[in-house]
Design an enzyme around this catalytic site. Structure first.
Site, PDB file in Angstrom:
ATOM      1  N   CYS A 126      13.406  14.260 114.256  1.00 17.92           N
ATOM      2  CA  CYS A 126      12.089  13.250 114.249  1.00 17.92           C
ATOM      3  C   CYS A 126      12.458  11.857 114.857  1.00 17.92           C
ATOM      4  CB  CYS A 126      11.480  13.272 112.967  1.00 17.92           C
ATOM      5  SG  CYS A 126      11.653  14.587 111.686  1.00 17.92           S
ATOM      6  N   ARG A 155      22.507  20.683 108.113  1.00 12.22           N
ATOM      7  CA  ARG A 155      22.017  20.725 106.654  1.00 12.22           C
ATOM      8  C   ARG A 155      22.811  21.008 105.551  1.00 12.22           C
ATOM      9  NH1 ARG A 155      15.412  21.733 107.230  1.00 12.22           N
ATOM     10  NH2 ARG A 155      15.209  20.160 108.919  1.00 12.22           N
ATOM     11  N   GLN A 173      16.191  24.276 115.623  1.00  9.40           N
ATOM     12  CA  GLN A 173      14.679  24.330 115.338  1.00  9.40           C
ATOM     13  C   GLN A 173      14.056  24.456 116.605  1.00  9.40           C
ATOM     14  OE1 GLN A 173      14.323  20.519 113.123  1.00  9.40           O
ATOM     15  NE2 GLN A 173      13.612  21.721 111.396  1.00  9.40           N
ATOM     16  N   ASP A 175      11.333  22.681 117.533  1.00 13.21           N
ATOM     17  CA  ASP A 175      10.891  21.473 116.969  1.00 13.21           C
ATOM     18  C   ASP A 175       9.891  21.098 118.152  1.00 13.21           C
ATOM     19  OD1 ASP A 175      10.326  19.737 115.189  1.00 13.21           O
ATOM     20  OD2 ASP A 175      12.373  18.696 115.013  1.00 13.21           O
ATOM     21  N   HIS A 177       7.326  16.844 118.235  1.00 15.73           N
ATOM     22  CA  HIS A 177       6.573  15.859 117.593  1.00 15.73           C
ATOM     23  C   HIS A 177       5.412  15.514 118.259  1.00 15.73           C
ATOM     24  CE1 HIS A 177      10.400  15.920 115.514  1.00 15.73           C
ATOM     25  NE2 HIS A 177       9.773  15.703 114.287  1.00 15.73           N
ATOM     26  N   LYS A 257       1.429  19.885 104.422  1.00 15.81           N
ATOM     27  CA  LYS A 257       1.837  20.857 105.781  1.00 15.81           C
ATOM     28  C   LYS A 257       1.145  22.070 105.602  1.00 15.81           C
ATOM     29  CE  LYS A 257       6.161  22.420 103.390  1.00 15.81           C
ATOM     30  NZ  LYS A 257       7.179  23.018 103.392  1.00 15.81           N
ATOM     31  N   HIS A 303       4.741  16.834 112.911  1.00 16.94           N
ATOM     32  CA  HIS A 303       5.996  17.448 113.011  1.00 16.94           C
ATOM     33  C   HIS A 303       5.292  18.940 112.943  1.00 16.94           C
ATOM     34  CE1 HIS A 303       8.085  14.113 111.175  1.00 16.94           C
ATOM     35  NE2 HIS A 303       6.893  13.839 110.773  1.00 16.94           N
TER      36      HIS A 303
HETATM   37 ZN   LIG Z   1      10.193  16.107 112.334  1.00 17.42          ZN
END
Ligand SMILES: [Zn+2]
Length: 429
Positions: A126, A155, A173, A175, A177, A257, A303
């Site tokens: 992010c 992680r 990910q 991912d 944004h 979410k 996200h």
């Molecule tokens: Zn994020």
């Protein structure tokens, strides 16, 4: 004196049939275990010398990953996303502002000291996308801005909880944004739900469990913004007519979410897609846009990840298909098998022609019995085996045999290409 205690587990079934079904399910779960299939089909491995929870993608697994990634990139470009790249470490201050140090520290690796400054291996993408957004002033006309990245994050997970591809320490990910004006929030979530289900369906998943996760005990931001964000997610689900359950207190620290769990062929649910609304990061990082009134306004962030983690999604794919991937995903789509040495020359031509036409083909020209070669091809779960004998050489044809046993009459290479193309296309739509 200590008395020994032994715990005995038991399951009771009212009917014999239910017990049989249960035992069959356990057997299927064992047979489809992605760690077992991953080894049998040479897809991936975890190596103690490298470290637990860190995945090595072998060539055949990498073919599938590349197909997943290519599909993902293409569809995101089509859907109005800009694709970006970001580094794997950054100054630790970034994670202070984002709130990760306060709310997420137990899942982060220790920092790395560089020239008196602490750096952090990224647990999320992010803040990087936020900095790209902030690299220049944005007008209300520029929004929504959508940055997507196949971003690898790290992680910390205790070694006891690691499990194959499903729970790892480094993963990628899918991912993105999204930076929005407040008036764009509803429409964006609504179309995101469509996009998510489209992607999941393509990979063969059409049964879901959907959850709306609300404010946890420890949260950042204001209760009013949490309320607004939860309402927006709820409206989108209702408008789409999707049944869902509320998961109280299971939101991320920065916002509520929608989680979508996909159900595999055995009916097991796997957490993959997530759509998160965030008013907090925009406030902490000063994420703004110039409105039509000429003044600065805070943007809203979403996200989202559709497959979630490529590693995990791949693990679910392996178990869902039991390693027998559909033609468009199969690492090898056709095995070309010579019956005798005098057939090798033409068999080589067939492999080369398949590859030139864009298909993934391998040849087995060993001096082994045909039955043995067919069995091996079946064990590798290759969708088609093409047997090349006298008849095929003479007619410059191939005789396809589908995984599972169905035998087709001899056909020209062009006819086989056409059949493969058709099958790939049907599976894609
Ligand atoms: Zn994020």
């Amino acid at each position: 004196r200590n008395r020994m205690l032994t715990r005995i587990y038991g399951c009771a079934f009212p009917r014999k049939k239910q017990l049989d079904e249960y035992l069959h399910l356990l057997e299927e779960i064992k047979k489809r275990d992605h760690r077992r299939i991953g080894k049998e089909l040479d897809l991936f491995s975890v190596n103690e010398e490298i470290g637990p929870g860190l995945i090595l993608w072998h060539p055949k697994g990498s073919v599938i990953r590349r197909i997943m990634e290519d599909f993902w990139r293409e569809e995101h470009t089509r859907a109005g996303y800009d694709l970006v790249f970001s580094p794997h470490i950054a100054k630790i201050d970034l994670w202070q502002v984002s709130g990760h140090l306060d709310f997420y520290r137990q899942s982060m690796f220790s920092s790395i000291g560089v020239e008196g400054q602490d750096y952090q291996l990224k647990p999320m993408n992010c803040p990087f996308h936020i900095q790209i957004y902030k690299s220049r002033m944005r007008s209300y006309r520029d929004l929504p801005v959508r940055y997507a990245e196949l971003g690898t994050v790290y992680r910390y997970e205790p070694s006891g909880t690691l499990h194959g591809l499903m729970r790892v320490r480094g993963f990628t990910q899918d991912d993105a944004h999204l930076f929005l004006r407040p008036d764009q929030l509803d429409e964006e979530i609504f179309s995101l739900l469509d996009f998510t289900l489209f992607v999941l369906r393509r990979f063969g998943f059409d049964r879901y469990e959907i959850y709306l996760s609300t404010r946890p005990e420890k949260f950042a931001g204001t209760p009013e913004n949490w309320e607004k964000a939860e309402e927006a997610l709820r409206r989108a689900l209702d408008r789409k007519g999707l049944p869902y359950e509320v998961d109280p207190g299971e939101g991320v620290f920065y916002g509520p979410k929608i989680d979508i769990k996909i159900k595999d062929v055995l009916g097991r649910a796997w957490q993959c897609s997530t759509i998160q609304v965030d008013f907090n990061n925009p406030a902490m990082f000063d994420v703004r846009f110039i409105g039509d009134d000429g003044a600065e306004h805070p943007a809203i962030m979403i996200h989202r990840a559709l497959m979630g983690s490529l590693e995990r999604f791949f693990g679910v794919l392996v178990e869902h298909y039991g390693g027998a991937f559909p033609v468009w995903l199969a690492p090898v789509q056709a095995d070309v098998l010579s019956v005798a040495d005098r057939h090798i020359e033409y068999a080589r031509e067939v492999v080369a022609a398949l590859r030139a036409a864009g298909f993934r083909a391998e040849g087995d020209f060993r001096n082994e019995k045909l039955g043995y070669k067919i069995r091996e091809s079946q064990l590798k779960k290759v969708p088609y085996a093409l047997v090349i004998g006298d008849r095929e050489v003479a007619g410059r044809q191939v005789s396809p045999r589908r995984r599972g046993g169905e035998q087709f009459p001899p056909m020209s290479l062009e006819e086989f290409f056409e059949a493969l193309r058709k099958e790939t296309k049907n599976q894609e739509r």
